[in-house]
Design a protein around this motif. Structure first.
Motif, PDB file in Angstrom:
ATOM      1  N   MET A 186      29.504  52.482  38.390  1.00 21.84           N
ATOM      2  CA  MET A 186      30.501  51.433  37.841  1.00 21.84           C
ATOM      3  C   MET A 186      30.964  50.080  38.481  1.00 21.84           C
ATOM      4  N   SER A 187      30.820  49.287  37.712  1.00 23.55           N
ATOM      5  CA  SER A 187      31.329  47.976  38.346  1.00 23.55           C
ATOM      6  C   SER A 187      32.680  47.807  38.802  1.00 23.55           C
ATOM      7  N   ALA A 188      33.316  46.810  39.698  1.00 24.79           N
ATOM      8  CA  ALA A 188      34.447  46.640  40.068  1.00 24.79           C
ATOM      9  C   ALA A 188      35.391  46.315  38.785  1.00 24.79           C
ATOM     10  N   ALA A 189      34.700  45.625  37.726  1.00 22.25           N
ATOM     11  CA  ALA A 189      35.562  45.199  36.640  1.00 22.25           C
ATOM     12  C   ALA A 189      35.812  46.404  35.727  1.00 22.25           C
ATOM     13  N   GLU A 190      34.621  47.288  35.526  1.00 26.75           N
ATOM     14  CA  GLU A 190      34.952  48.666  35.046  1.00 26.75           C
ATOM     15  C   GLU A 190      35.886  49.331  35.445  1.00 26.75           C
ATOM     16  N   SER A 191      36.005  49.492  36.810  1.00 27.35           N
ATOM     17  CA  SER A 191      36.842  50.362  37.634  1.00 27.35           C
ATOM     18  C   SER A 191      38.198  50.029  37.315  1.00 27.35           C
ATOM     19  N   GLY A 192      38.439  48.709  37.099  1.00 28.46           N
ATOM     20  CA  GLY A 192      39.682  48.048  36.915  1.00 28.46           C
ATOM     21  C   GLY A 192      40.319  47.522  38.090  1.00 28.46           C
ATOM     22  N   ASP A 193      39.484  47.548  39.167  1.00 29.22           N
ATOM     23  CA  ASP A 193      39.931  46.743  40.396  1.00 29.22           C
ATOM     24  C   ASP A 193      39.974  45.314  40.362  1.00 29.22           C
ATOM     25  N   VAL A 194      39.046  44.751  39.784  1.00 34.25           N
ATOM     26  CA  VAL A 194      38.877  43.411  39.398  1.00 34.25           C
ATOM     27  C   VAL A 194      39.121  43.196  37.816  1.00 34.25           C
ATOM     28  N   ARG A 195      39.899  42.203  37.326  1.00 35.00           N
ATOM     29  CA  ARG A 195      39.662  42.021  35.963  1.00 35.00           C
ATOM     30  C   ARG A 195      38.449  40.973  35.404  1.00 35.00           C
ATOM     31  N   ALA A 196      37.642  41.386  34.602  1.00 32.39           N
ATOM     32  CA  ALA A 196      36.612  40.871  34.319  1.00 32.39           C
ATOM     33  C   ALA A 196      36.582  39.253  34.318  1.00 32.39           C
ATOM     34  N   TRP A 197      37.849  38.808  33.655  1.00 29.89           N
ATOM     35  CA  TRP A 197      38.292  37.461  33.738  1.00 29.89           C
ATOM     36  C   TRP A 197      38.723  36.904  34.807  1.00 29.89           C
ATOM     37  N   GLU A 198      39.018  37.497  35.500  1.00 33.19           N
ATOM     38  CA  GLU A 198      39.130  36.686  37.208  1.00 33.19           C
ATOM     39  C   GLU A 198      38.175  35.998  37.789  1.00 33.19           C
ATOM     40  N   PRO A 199      38.454  35.056  38.355  1.00 28.80           N
ATOM     41  CA  PRO A 199      37.155  34.121  38.812  1.00 28.80           C
ATOM     42  C   PRO A 199      36.468  35.042  40.058  1.00 28.80           C
ATOM     43  N   ALA A 200      35.474  34.862  40.387  1.00 30.53           N
ATOM     44  CA  ALA A 200      34.765  35.420  41.773  1.00 30.53           C
ATOM     45  C   ALA A 200      35.433  35.081  42.663  1.00 30.53           C
ATOM     46  N   PRO A 201      35.511  35.896  43.689  1.00 27.47           N
ATOM     47  CA  PRO A 201      36.274  35.863  44.992  1.00 27.47           C
ATOM     48  C   PRO A 201      35.945  34.323  45.505  1.00 27.47           C
ATOM     49  N   ARG A 202      34.510  33.816  45.661  1.00 29.01           N
ATOM     50  CA  ARG A 202      34.238  32.586  46.298  1.00 29.01           C
ATOM     51  C   ARG A 202      34.939  31.538  45.620  1.00 29.01           C
ATOM     52  N   MET A 203      35.833  31.625  44.514  1.00 28.44           N
ATOM     53  CA  MET A 203      36.253  30.584  43.660  1.00 28.44           C
ATOM     54  C   MET A 203      37.794  30.539  44.191  1.00 28.44           C
ATOM     55  N   ARG A 204      38.012  31.309  44.953  1.00 24.76           N
ATOM     56  CA  ARG A 204      39.699  31.559  45.359  1.00 24.76           C
ATOM     57  C   ARG A 204      39.964  30.173  45.987  1.00 24.76           C
ATOM     58  N   GLY A 205      41.228  29.437  45.372  1.00 25.84           N
ATOM     59  CA  GLY A 205      41.629  28.327  45.883  1.00 25.84           C
ATOM     60  C   GLY A 205      41.089  27.169  45.476  1.00 25.84           C
ATOM     61  N   PHE A 206      40.288  27.589  44.434  1.00 25.99           N
ATOM     62  CA  PHE A 206      39.637  26.063  43.966  1.00 25.99           C
ATOM     63  C   PHE A 206      40.504  25.614  42.663  1.00 25.99           C
ATOM     64  N   GLY A 207      41.453  24.745  43.127  1.00 25.19           N
ATOM     65  CA  GLY A 207      42.523  24.361  41.901  1.00 25.19           C
ATOM     66  C   GLY A 207      41.941  22.915  41.559  1.00 25.19           C
ATOM     67  N   PRO A 208      42.480  22.261  40.875  1.00 25.86           N
ATOM     68  CA  PRO A 208      42.040  20.726  40.322  1.00 25.86           C
ATOM     69  C   PRO A 208      42.007  19.883  41.798  1.00 25.86           C
ATOM     70  N   SER A 209      41.200  19.064  42.030  1.00 33.30           N
ATOM     71  CA  SER A 209      40.900  18.299  43.354  1.00 33.30           C
ATOM     72  C   SER A 209      42.222  17.701  43.268  1.00 33.30           C
ATOM     73  N   ILE A 210      42.471  17.190  44.690  1.00 29.61           N
ATOM     74  CA  ILE A 210      43.743  16.375  44.972  1.00 29.61           C
ATOM     75  C   ILE A 210      43.541  15.324  44.068  1.00 29.61           C
ATOM     76  N   PHE A 211      42.196  14.624  44.013  1.00 28.83           N
ATOM     77  CA  PHE A 211      41.981  13.132  43.471  1.00 28.83           C
ATOM     78  C   PHE A 211      42.462  13.214  41.815  1.00 28.83           C
ATOM     79  N   SER A 212      42.116  14.377  41.266  1.00 31.20           N
ATOM     80  CA  SER A 212      42.619  14.444  39.906  1.00 31.20           C
ATOM     81  C   SER A 212      43.963  14.593  39.656  1.00 31.20           C
ATOM     82  N   GLU A 213      44.823  15.318  40.827  1.00 30.07           N
ATOM     83  CA  GLU A 213      46.211  15.649  40.950  1.00 30.07           C
ATOM     84  C   GLU A 213      46.770  14.192  40.758  1.00 30.07           C
ATOM     85  N   MET A 214      46.286  13.449  41.977  1.00 33.26           N
ATOM     86  CA  MET A 214      47.186  12.261  42.357  1.00 33.26           C
ATOM     87  C   MET A 214      46.846  11.025  41.088  1.00 33.26           C
TER      88      MET A 214
END
Ligand code: PMP
Ligand code: GLN
Length: 415
Positions: A1-29
């Motif tokens: 059973m995959s993590a998504a199927e077991s309910g530990d991770v929701r399928a629509w959550e980004p992969a862990p390597r994406m954590r902290g990737f928000g809009p870049s500081i340049f876009s924000e400014m």
């Protein structure tokens, strides 16, 4: 059973390597500037167009049917023009496009990503200097590599290499690649010949591949001689040089970049690149090839751009200093860094969020470029690649804000 199927991770959550990737500081400014009507000295893009001949060549290329995929390695005429241009300008060793030593990319950004993906795998170490351009940490993460930031310490009004710290970071058997950037964003530092020689020694000693991001190679001021690490003894064979038309021709939105190096390094980079974009911007590649090949127009443009940027740097630097913001030496590139503590700030993000309201100007917090734990939070970056009248208005506004601060905020030195 995959993590998504077991309910530990929701399928629509980004992969862990994406954590902290928000809009870049340049876009924000840039959004902050658009929302407040403040002058945008944050994101580094010129507010004037590139050379007329380049713009017309692109329009002609679109109108004459150059609109299908380019070869993955880029248009042959652009690869040839890049190699000739580098030789003509004394930008290091000669590269042979016919032997697979030049690849055209979707901006320097793609070249950097493809190089990192090609040479760094899970757990490998990617060494770079801290602060660094924001995409470096992001692509290291996408590749599963560990970014090792080697601090560039504040040294008087500049930033200095600590060769011992670099050597210590390179000792690990996991260290694979050094990602260098000169002229450097955000500090404005141009690595000196002695520093490049030290870096080259470390890379040879520890058998590192060097990826050198030289997008500001032509934007070097005060008569400084520009040098690439690829030209040092024994370095051509282990170095990928990356640049882009965006800065040289003031067309940052075109995203026509390139990577040059020995075929044994360029081939894996191309293998990664073909699955990122394959290729892009055929008519833009055509236009860049034409302007690079027309040596007179190209060289006149480059000379005049670097002179005019030097003038604009001086204008902004004097204005920032008059407003009580100490500046650091900007030897190349688009940016000046300032010490914001004289305005009573210890937090660069707060300074940058409040600056539009206080002064009608937008800057970028330098902490967005730092990866290390103990990095300074009292530096802000201002772009000077804007028209003189825009910079004059910005410095007038900053002077006004400094006056108001001086009156309202005891402890702040009035300027
Ligand atoms: N490297 C550095 C140091 C930069 O400042 C930039 C963009 N300003 C890039 C790479 C990205 O270049 P490009 O727009 O050609 O992708
Ligand atoms: N390189 C530009 C800067 O440093 C921004 C590029 C981008 O927005 N990704 O401001």
């Amino acid at each position: 059973m995959s993590a998504a199927e077991s309910g530990d991770v929701r399928a629509w959550e980004p992969a862990p390597r994406m954590r902290g990737f928000g809009p870049s500081i340049f876009s924000e400014m840039t959004q902050l500037a658009q929302g407040t009507g403040a002058i945008n000295l944050g994101q580094g893009f010129p507010d004037t167009d590139g050379p007329d001949g380049l713009l017309k060549a692109a329009a002609n290329a679109v109108g004459s049917g150059r609109n299908q995929y380019p070869p993955a390695a880029g248009l042959p005429e652009l690869r040839a023009a890049v190699a000739d241009h580098r030789t003509r300008h004394g930008l290091g060793p000669r590269y042979r496009p016919e032997d697979g030593e030049v690849v055209i990319t979707t901006g320097a950004t793609e070249a950097i990503a493809a190089a990192v993906l090609a040479f760094c795998g899970n757990g490998d170490r990617l060494l770079t200097f801290d602060p660094c351009y924001d995409s470096y940490a992001a692509v290291a993460r996408l590749a599963g590599a560990e970014l090792v930031p080697v601090p560039l310490a504040v040294d008087g009004d500049g930033f200095a290499l600590d060769a011992d710290a670099l050597r210590a970071a390179a000792v690990s058997a996991l260290a694979r690649v050094l990602l260098l950037n000169t002229p450097h964003n955000p500090t404005g530092k141009v690595f000196t010949p002695a520093e490049l020689a030290d870096i080259a020694d470390v890379c040879r000693e520890h058998d590192l591949v060097v990826v050198t991001d030289e997008v500001y190679e032509h934007l070097v001021y005060d008569g400084r001689a520009y040098e690439t690490i690829a030209g040092l003894p024994g370095m051509r064979e282990r170095t990928v040089v990356i640049s882009s038309a965006g800065k040289t021709f003031s067309v940052t939105g075109w995203k026509v970049g390139w990577a040059c190096g020995p075929a044994k390094l360029i081939n894996p980079l191309l293998s990664a690149k073909q699955f990122l974009t394959f290729g892009s911007g055929t008519p833009l590649q055509d236009a860049v090839a034409r302007v690079l090949a027309s040596s007179e127009d190209c060289d006149t443009w480059i000379r005049s751009l670097s002179c005019s940027l030097q003038r604009r740097r001086d204008l902004l630097r004097e204005g920032l200093e008059r407003a009580g913001l100490r500046t650091f030496r900007a030897e190349g590139g688009y940016f000046l860094q300032t010490d914001i503590r004289s305005w009573g700030y210890e937090d660069d993000v707060r300074f940058c969020r409040e600056l539009p309201e206080r002064a009608g100007v937008v800057a970028v917090p330098a902490s967005a470029f730092y990866q290390g734990q103990d990095s300074p939070r009292w530096l802000a970056r201002f772009a000077f690649c804007k028209r003189e009248e825009v910079l004059r208005e910005a410095v007038a506004r900053l002077a006004g804000a400094a006056d108001a601060l001086g009156r309202n905020w005891p402890g702040v030195t009035p300027v």
